[in-house]
Design a protein around this motif. Structure first.
Motif, PDB file in Angstrom:
ATOM      1  N   ILE A   1      13.308  -8.937   3.952  1.00 49.05           N
ATOM      2  CA  ILE A   1      12.369  -8.382   3.200  1.00 49.05           C
ATOM      3  C   ILE A   1      12.933  -7.053   2.426  1.00 49.05           C
ATOM      4  CG2 ILE A   1       9.803  -7.614   2.988  1.00 49.05           C
ATOM      5  CD1 ILE A   1       9.355  -9.175   5.698  1.00 49.05           C
ATOM      6  N   SER A   2      12.611  -6.963   1.117  1.00 49.81           N
ATOM      7  CA  SER A   2      13.370  -5.861   0.480  1.00 49.81           C
ATOM      8  C   SER A   2      12.200  -5.028  -0.338  1.00 49.81           C
ATOM      9  CB  SER A   2      14.318  -6.249  -0.743  1.00 49.81           C
ATOM     10  OG  SER A   2      13.875  -7.039  -1.530  1.00 49.81           O
ATOM     11  N   GLY A   3      12.337  -3.890  -0.626  1.00 50.07           N
ATOM     12  CA  GLY A   3      11.434  -3.011  -1.036  1.00 50.07           C
ATOM     13  C   GLY A   3      11.949  -1.916  -1.884  1.00 50.07           C
ATOM     14  N   PHE A   4      11.791  -1.737  -3.385  1.00 48.87           N
ATOM     15  CA  PHE A   4      12.101  -0.446  -3.819  1.00 48.87           C
ATOM     16  C   PHE A   4      10.749   0.094  -4.419  1.00 48.87           C
ATOM     17  CE2 PHE A   4      15.975  -2.436  -4.166  1.00 48.87           C
ATOM     18  CZ  PHE A   4      17.135  -1.490  -4.455  1.00 48.87           C
ATOM     19  N   ARG A   5      10.621   1.616  -4.466  1.00 49.99           N
ATOM     20  CA  ARG A   5       9.512   2.287  -4.516  1.00 49.99           C
ATOM     21  C   ARG A   5       9.283   2.113  -6.030  1.00 49.99           C
ATOM     22  NH1 ARG A   5      11.575   7.783  -3.344  1.00 49.99           N
ATOM     23  NH2 ARG A   5      11.293   8.091  -5.515  1.00 49.99           N
TER      24      ARG A   5
ATOM     25  N   GLU B   1       0.957  -1.265   0.069  1.00 48.70           N
ATOM     26  CA  GLU B   1       0.254   0.045   0.046  1.00 48.70           C
ATOM     27  C   GLU B   1       0.811   1.162  -0.004  1.00 48.70           C
ATOM     28  OE1 GLU B   1      -3.103  -0.445   3.083  1.00 48.70           O
ATOM     29  OE2 GLU B   1      -4.377  -0.693   1.632  1.00 48.70           O
ATOM     30  N   LEU B   2       2.129   1.028   0.298  1.00 50.95           N
ATOM     31  CA  LEU B   2       2.852   2.315   0.462  1.00 50.95           C
ATOM     32  C   LEU B   2       3.714   2.493  -1.098  1.00 50.95           C
ATOM     33  CD1 LEU B   2       4.801   1.723   3.984  1.00 50.95           C
ATOM     34  CD2 LEU B   2       2.845   3.558   3.181  1.00 50.95           C
ATOM     35  N   ASP B   3       3.298   1.468  -2.119  1.00 55.96           N
ATOM     36  CA  ASP B   3       3.866   1.765  -3.305  1.00 55.96           C
ATOM     37  C   ASP B   3       5.252   1.134  -3.505  1.00 55.96           C
ATOM     38  OD1 ASP B   3       1.564   2.344  -4.610  1.00 55.96           O
ATOM     39  OD2 ASP B   3       1.906   4.635  -4.365  1.00 55.96           O
ATOM     40  N   TYR B   4       5.412   0.178  -2.941  1.00 58.75           N
ATOM     41  CA  TYR B   4       6.734  -0.556  -3.006  1.00 58.75           C
ATOM     42  C   TYR B   4       6.723  -1.667  -3.565  1.00 58.75           C
ATOM     43  CZ  TYR B   4       9.056   2.959   0.123  1.00 58.75           C
ATOM     44  OH  TYR B   4       9.732   4.132   0.502  1.00 58.75           O
ATOM     45  N   ASP B   5       7.755  -2.205  -4.485  1.00 63.34           N
ATOM     46  CA  ASP B   5       7.848  -3.621  -5.087  1.00 63.34           C
ATOM     47  C   ASP B   5       8.412  -4.175  -3.872  1.00 63.34           C
ATOM     48  OD1 ASP B   5       6.108  -3.051  -7.337  1.00 63.34           O
ATOM     49  OD2 ASP B   5       8.180  -2.212  -8.358  1.00 63.34           O
ATOM     50  N   VAL B   6       7.758  -5.347  -3.478  1.00 65.62           N
ATOM     51  CA  VAL B   6       8.413  -6.109  -2.385  1.00 65.62           C
ATOM     52  C   VAL B   6       8.882  -7.444  -2.606  1.00 65.62           C
ATOM     53  CG1 VAL B   6       7.871  -6.836   0.143  1.00 65.62           C
ATOM     54  CG2 VAL B   6       6.760  -4.916  -0.776  1.00 65.62           C
ATOM     55  N   ASP B   7       9.951  -7.870  -2.182  1.00 66.54           N
ATOM     56  CA  ASP B   7      10.460  -9.277  -2.439  1.00 66.54           C
ATOM     57  C   ASP B   7      11.004  -9.571  -1.024  1.00 66.54           C
ATOM     58  OD1 ASP B   7      10.917 -11.421  -3.776  1.00 66.54           O
ATOM     59  OD2 ASP B   7      12.696 -10.892  -4.504  1.00 66.54           O
ATOM     60  N   TYR B   8      11.116 -10.954  -0.759  1.00 64.00           N
ATOM     61  CA  TYR B   8      11.725 -11.454   0.495  1.00 64.00           C
ATOM     62  C   TYR B   8      12.121 -12.835   0.100  1.00 64.00           C
ATOM     63  CZ  TYR B   8       7.305 -14.320   0.469  1.00 64.00           C
ATOM     64  OH  TYR B   8       6.213 -15.207   0.386  1.00 64.00           O
ATOM     65  N   ARG B   9      13.268 -13.488   1.008  1.00 66.65           N
ATOM     66  CA  ARG B   9      13.873 -14.420   1.040  1.00 66.65           C
ATOM     67  C   ARG B   9      14.426 -14.955   2.312  1.00 66.65           C
ATOM     68  NH1 ARG B   9      19.136 -15.457  -2.982  1.00 66.65           N
ATOM     69  NH2 ARG B   9      19.617 -17.677  -2.829  1.00 66.65           N
ATOM     70  N   VAL B  10      14.348 -16.180   2.614  1.00 65.65           N
ATOM     71  CA  VAL B  10      14.822 -16.819   3.532  1.00 65.65           C
ATOM     72  C   VAL B  10      16.449 -17.242   3.268  1.00 65.65           C
ATOM     73  CG1 VAL B  10      15.091 -18.772   5.354  1.00 65.65           C
ATOM     74  CG2 VAL B  10      12.805 -17.725   4.770  1.00 65.65           C
TER      75      VAL B  10
END
Length: 358
Positions: free
Chosen positions: A175-179, A150-159
């Motif tokens: 958990i990473s995110g770029f606008r 909802e904050l307009d980030y493209d989110v990805d995650y990895r263990v």
């Protein structure tokens, strides 16, 4: 450093002793704000990052987001106890809430959200325990991902398991995110995992043969042998053996983790100061011992044997064990920073935009 010459500025929330920071300083980032509530962790952080021109802020819930300086990257190892297996089990036993229902820790994620909402940095990186994925049947993770989306980030995650860098089985979720208005092709799969021989405990244990200089109170004498204080008392060793036998007979997996130089350790936890049971080191003809705080520093990748600038440990053993047990393994942070670097410094994004315009 003049802001115009800085590749990128970042803030370090729930900073602990700076494990995430190490990674992003290694690629040229400049930390402009730090928040950590624990006074002992603040002491270690200050000792190892003495050149900061900002003070370490305390409770993030008492800090107005407007008072946080502008930044390109937000780092946050938000408290994991509400989501960890041990934390959930303990709270269930005590009849206490956990996850986002834990008013004292679980909701601290939303302090990350309010800072992201106000400053809209280019990127963020969050860290937590693997159990975050399955907590509350996956609902907790869904709430987190929805809030970030909802904050307009493209989110990805990895263990990622730190075992490829250090001799410790330590799985954590990143958990990473770029606008979205800053298009990238970054995914967490870009993080390179080292190939080849994995580290073993021998790589981080005191050699006790005189090849390193004694460091009181961890090692003593001309051979720099581990101080006797790290050897378990006969009473404690007897208790741990009886406790393990009891649970084994009941079909449970609880017990101590006895390891030799050629082995890999269990996960170092913040409770290590209590009895050291998760990582006990074999000693020929003697009762097992705990790791020293210096060995814990090496186990977490904060320094290595023979380092000319070892990690400064200004606190008691108890506090040091808590700090390393709660920390992010530094080499993992460096690997993630290396993968994110081209996008943080524009060296890839600028080139891809030129290609798109053509």
């Amino acid at each position: 450093m003049n802001k115009a010459t800085e590749p990128f500025r970042f803030i370090d929330l729930f900073a602990g002793i700076g494990g995430l920071r190490i990674g992003f300083e290694a690629i040229g980032g400049v930390c402009v704000f730090t928040s950590e509530w624990n006074k002992y962790s603040q002491e270690t952080y200050r000792a190892n990052f003495p050149d900061d021109d900002h003070k370490i802020e305390g409770d993030i819930t008492a800090i107005n987001e407007k008072d946080v300086p502008a930044h390109d990257l937000l780092l946050a190892g938000f408290p994991c106890q509400p989501f960890s297996i041990a934390g959930v089990s303990k709270k269930n036993a005590l009849g206490r809430a956990h996850g986002f229902a834990d008013e004292t820790q679980g909701t601290l994620f939303f302090d990350v959200v309010r800072i992201l909402r106000h400053h809209k940095p280019k990127a963020f990186l969050l860290e937590n325990v693997k159990n975050l994925l399955s907590h509350d049947k996956g609902n907790t993770m869904r709430v987190i991902l929805h809030a970030l989306d909802e904050l307009d980030y493209d989110v990805d995650y990895r263990v990622i398991d730190a075992q490829s860098w250090v001799p410790q089985h330590r799985q954590r979720i990143f958990i990473s995110g770029f606008r979205r208005d800053f298009p990238t092709n970054f995914t967490m799969e870009d993080v390179e995992i080292p190939e080849g021989r994995k580290p073993i405990l021998k790589d981080i244990l005191h050699p006790e043969d005189g090849s390193e200089i004694a460091e009181f109170p961890f090692t003593v004498g001309s051979l720099a042998e581990v101080s006797e204080k790290y050897t378990l008392t006969p009473k404690l060793w007897d208790y741990l053996q009886r406790y393990a036998a009891k649970h084994k007979a009941a079909g449970n997996g609880f017990g101590f983790g006895l390891r030799g130089p050629g082995d890999v350790a269990r996960t170092l936890s913040a409770r290590y100061y209590k009895d050291g049971s998760e990582i006990l080191i074999e000693q020929d003809g003697d009762i097992p011992r705990r790791l020293t705080p210096r060995e814990c520093s090496r186990l977490m990748g904060f320094d290595r044997p023979g380092n000319n600038r070892p990690w400064i440990i200004p606190v008691s053993d108890t506090q040091a064990y808590r700090q390393f047990g709660n920390a992010v393994a530094a080499p993992v942070a460096i690997a993630i920073a290396n993968a994110m670097e081209p996008w943080l410094t524009n060296t890839v994004a600028i080139r891809s935009r030129k290609v798109n315009r053509a």
